[in-house]
Motif scaffolding. Sequence first.
Motif: not given
Length: 346
Positions: A208-231
Amino acid sequence: MRIIIYLLLFMKFILDDIYSIKTILAGIILLIIFKVALNTGLVNILDTFLFIYSARNLEFKKIIKVTLILNIILMSCIVGSSMVGIIKNDIWYREDYSIRYGLGYKYTTFIANYFFHMVLMYIYINGKKALSSIGVIVIYIINYIIYYFTDTKAIFYLITLILVIELILKIKKTDMKVNKGWSIITQLSFPVCMIVSIFLTITYNGSNVIYNMLNNALTGRLALGKSAYEQFSISLLGKNIKWITGRVGIEMGFIDTYNYVDCAYLNILINYGVIVLLILCIGFMFIGKGVKEKNTCIVIIFLAIHSITDPQLIELMYNPFLLLLGEFLRYRIKINKKRKRIKIIY
């Protein structure tokens, strides 16, 4: 030393002259926290709660004053020692090869986060008046120096925003008493920041473009958080999580498996469980309801915002404002001189 402190604090709890529903509530919370400490293997959370309970009837501003003075002394010694070579000044590199210095701390963001909380302490102590122009200038200069050496952008922008708000309050000579609007914003700051940050992380979609922009602005925090939540998923009373930070990853040779969650709300949710996160959120909402000075509002609001990107909310060594939660367990004594009676107000 920890065992001795536990015994002293436990004796204070048992020998307390005042017993009420709040004492029973404190006992129930203590049992919950003890179970969480067993589940997670992190004893610090038990230390934190015991200090919160024990500080409930102390003058909080005195605690903050002492804490701020000690922080200033220690930070000056650490940074000074790193500059003259007594303590190692670690160097880190971003992907774009920009240099970041530790300034005597184990990681570059540590000093910035300590300074952020020190600024909040100073504002809290100031209480009924906005910061002076000299105070704003000095804080900004130190903030910029830390940013220049550590490249910690989030803290730099947050402190700058705080200083702008303080300048506006000073220039407009605003009444520092809290009105209804400030009170509502302060009460809602923690639940809103908690819900928004957890929702965005759990629903994160990299395509998702918006999510991707937010994730970049937060220096990858959303992706890392989602990965930890799933793990790791979530639990009521926490679980033992083996976080892998950058330093550990480098030393152990598996830097690619870095999994640490910087968002305090999600970090607490995964590590300590749902109940601890709710206790913290409800506690800060309760504090926000009773705030009487705008400077205290600023402290609580920016603690909530800071917790979206950084994990120090539940760490007493950074955040002494945790002790404010003892306000919920405070009792007051009202003396009636005519009838010579003492009334306990809960």
